[in-house]
Design a protein around this motif. Structure first.
Motif, PDB file in Angstrom:
ATOM      1  N   PRO A 197      -2.881   8.170 -12.434  1.00 31.08           N
ATOM      2  CA  PRO A 197      -3.964   8.082 -13.412  1.00 31.08           C
ATOM      3  C   PRO A 197      -5.208   7.427 -12.802  1.00 31.08           C
ATOM      4  O   PRO A 197      -5.104   6.538 -11.947  1.00 31.08           O
ATOM      5  CB  PRO A 197      -3.374   7.208 -14.530  1.00 31.08           C
ATOM      6  N   SER A 337      -5.399  12.179 -18.251  1.00 29.47           N
ATOM      7  CA  SER A 337      -5.948  11.902 -19.592  1.00 29.47           C
ATOM      8  C   SER A 337      -6.723  13.082 -20.142  1.00 29.47           C
ATOM      9  O   SER A 337      -6.988  13.141 -21.359  1.00 29.47           O
ATOM     10  CB  SER A 337      -6.869  10.678 -19.527  1.00 29.47           C
ATOM     11  N   GLN A 338      -7.087  14.072 -19.302  1.00 30.89           N
ATOM     12  CA  GLN A 338      -7.844  15.244 -19.745  1.00 30.89           C
ATOM     13  C   GLN A 338      -6.960  16.404 -20.198  1.00 30.89           C
ATOM     14  O   GLN A 338      -7.470  17.425 -20.647  1.00 30.89           O
ATOM     15  CB  GLN A 338      -8.771  15.711 -18.614  1.00 30.89           C
TER      16      GLN A 338
END
Length: 339
Positions: A197, A337-338
Motif C-alpha cells: 500500500p 486503495s483505488q
C-alpha cells in the motif's frame, strides 16, 4: 291515463231527475221540430266529410268493450239516414245533458287529453314486435365453429409470438450479461496493483547490478528484483489476478519463504515473486486462485536479508526476469486503495 281530476258532484235523486226531465221537455220538442226540417243530400252525392265521431266520456283509458262498441257504431252509421241520425243525437243530448251536468260543465283540457291518448292495445302490439328470435338460434353452427376455431388459432399465434419475443429478450439479456461479465473479467485480468500500500514502504534497492550487502562476492552482484522496505507484517497484495504456483520454502537460491503467482495479462504470461516472509507470513497455498490486490502474505526479513522488506521479482514465460518497477508502470499499476 290522464292525471287530471274530474270535478265531483253529488248524485241526483229520482225526484230531481223527474223535475229535470219535465223542465227540458219543451227544449226537446223544439229540437226535434228543428231537426225534422233539416234536409240532407243523398250519400252518393256527398262531397264533404261524412265520418261520424263517437265520443266516450271516460276518465281513463277506453276499454276493449268500448272499442268494439265504437266499431259497431261506425258500421251502423252507414245504414242510418241523415234525418234519423240527427234526431237521435239531439235527443240523446237533450236527455243526458240535464241529468249528468255535462251542459253545465265541460272540461275541455281533459277531453283533449283523452282524445289524444294512445290505444291501450298499442303497448301489447309493440311488445309483440320487440320480442325477436335470439340471434344464437338463427346463426349457422358451422360458422360459429369456424369463428371459434379462428379465434383459438389467433390466440395460439399470439401466445407463440409472445413466448418467442420473451425468449429472444431473455437470450439477449443473458448474452448482454455474459458479455458484461467477460468484459469485467478481462478488465480484472488486466488490472495490475502495486504489491504494498502507498505510504507504507520505500524503495531501498533496485533491479540490476549492485554490491552484495552481505559481501558474498560477484556471484550475488546482480539484483533480480527490487526491494520495498516496510514494517514487519505489512500486507503484501497480489500484483494481478492469477494462480499460486508456489508457496513456502525458498527455491532457486531464494531465501525462505516465498510465494510465486502465474498471471495471464493481455494474452501474455507473467510470474511475480514475493520473497522474505516468515512462516506465519504466508497466507496462501499452491493452486489457489487470487484476485488483483488480494492479500497473500506479510512483510518479513527471513533468509538473506538485512531488515524487513519485500523482495519483488517479475519473470517472463521463459523464466527470464525484467525490471519490476517498469513492468508495474507499463501496466498502469494502481494503489490497492483505488480498486
Amino acid at each position: 291515463m290522464s292525471s287530471r281530476t274530474q270535478p265531483q258532484s253529488a248524485p241526483l235523486t229520482r225526484r230531481e231527475i223527474r223535475e229535470a226531465r219535465r223542465a227540458h221537455e219543451p227544449k226537446l220538442r223544439s229540437l226535434q221540430a228543428f231537426a225534422s226540417q233539416l234536409v240532407r243530400k243523398p250519400a252518393d252525392a256527398d262531397t264533404g266529410d261524412d265520418a261520424q265521431t263517437v265520443v266516450f266520456s271516460t276518465a281513463g283509458q277506453p276499454r276493449r268493450r268500448d272499442l268494439r262498441v265504437a266499431e259497431g257504431a261506425t258500421a251502423v252509421h252507414s245504414r242510418l239516414t241523415p234525418r234519423s241520425t240527427m234526431l237521435g243525437v239531439l235527443g240523446a243530448l237533450a236527455l243526458v245533458a240535464p241529468i249528468t251536468g255535462v251542459a253545465q260543465y265541460v272540461d275541455h283540457a281533459a277531453a283533449a287529453t283523452v282524445g289524444t291518448e294512445k290505444n291501450v292495445l298499442a303497448p301489447l302490439d309493440a311488445n309483440a314486435v320487440a320480442v325477436a328470435t335470439p340471434e344464437t338460434l338463427t346463426e349457422d353452427p358451422v360458422a360459429i365453429a369456424r369463428a371459434e376455431a379462428a379465434a383459438a388459432a389467433s390466440r395460439a399465434a399470439e401466445r407463440e409470438a409472445l413466448e418467442k419475443a420473451e425468449a429472444e429478450a431473455a437470450a439477449k439479456k443473458a448474452a448482454e450479461e455474459k458479455a458484461a461479465a467477460e468484459k469485467a473479467a478481462a478488465e480484472a485480468a488486466r488490472q495490475v496493483v502495486v504489491p504494498l500500500p502507498a505510504g507504507t514502504f520505500r524503495n531501498t534497492s533496485g533491479y540490476g547490478g549492485r554490491n552484495d550487502p552481505l559481501g558474498r562476492g560477484a556471484a550475488y552482484s546482480y539484483h533480480l528484483g527490487t526491494d520495498f522496505a516496510a514494517p514487519r507484517n505489512t500486507p503484501i497484495h497480489a500484483a494481478a489476478a492469477g494462480t499460486v504456483v508456489h508457496a513456502g520454502a525458498g527455491k532457486d537460491g531464494r531465501s525462505s519463504n516465498l510465494v510465486v503467482i502465474e498471471h495471464n495479462i493481455g494474452g501474455e504470461t507473467f510470474y511475480t515473486w514475493y520473497v522474505h516472509m516468515y512462516n506465519d507470513g504466508v497466507y496462501v497455498s499452491a493452486g489457489q486462485k487470487v484476485a488483483a490486490g488480494e492479500v497473500i502474505g506479510g512483510v518479513g526479513s527471513n533468509g538473506n536479508s538485512t531488515g524487513n522488506h519485500l523482495h519483488f521479482e517479475v519473470h517472463l514465460a521463459d523464466d527470464s526476469t525484467i525490471e519490476p518497477l517498469a513492468w508495474l508502470q507499463q501496466h498502469g499499476a494502481k494503489d490497492v486503495s483505488q480498486l
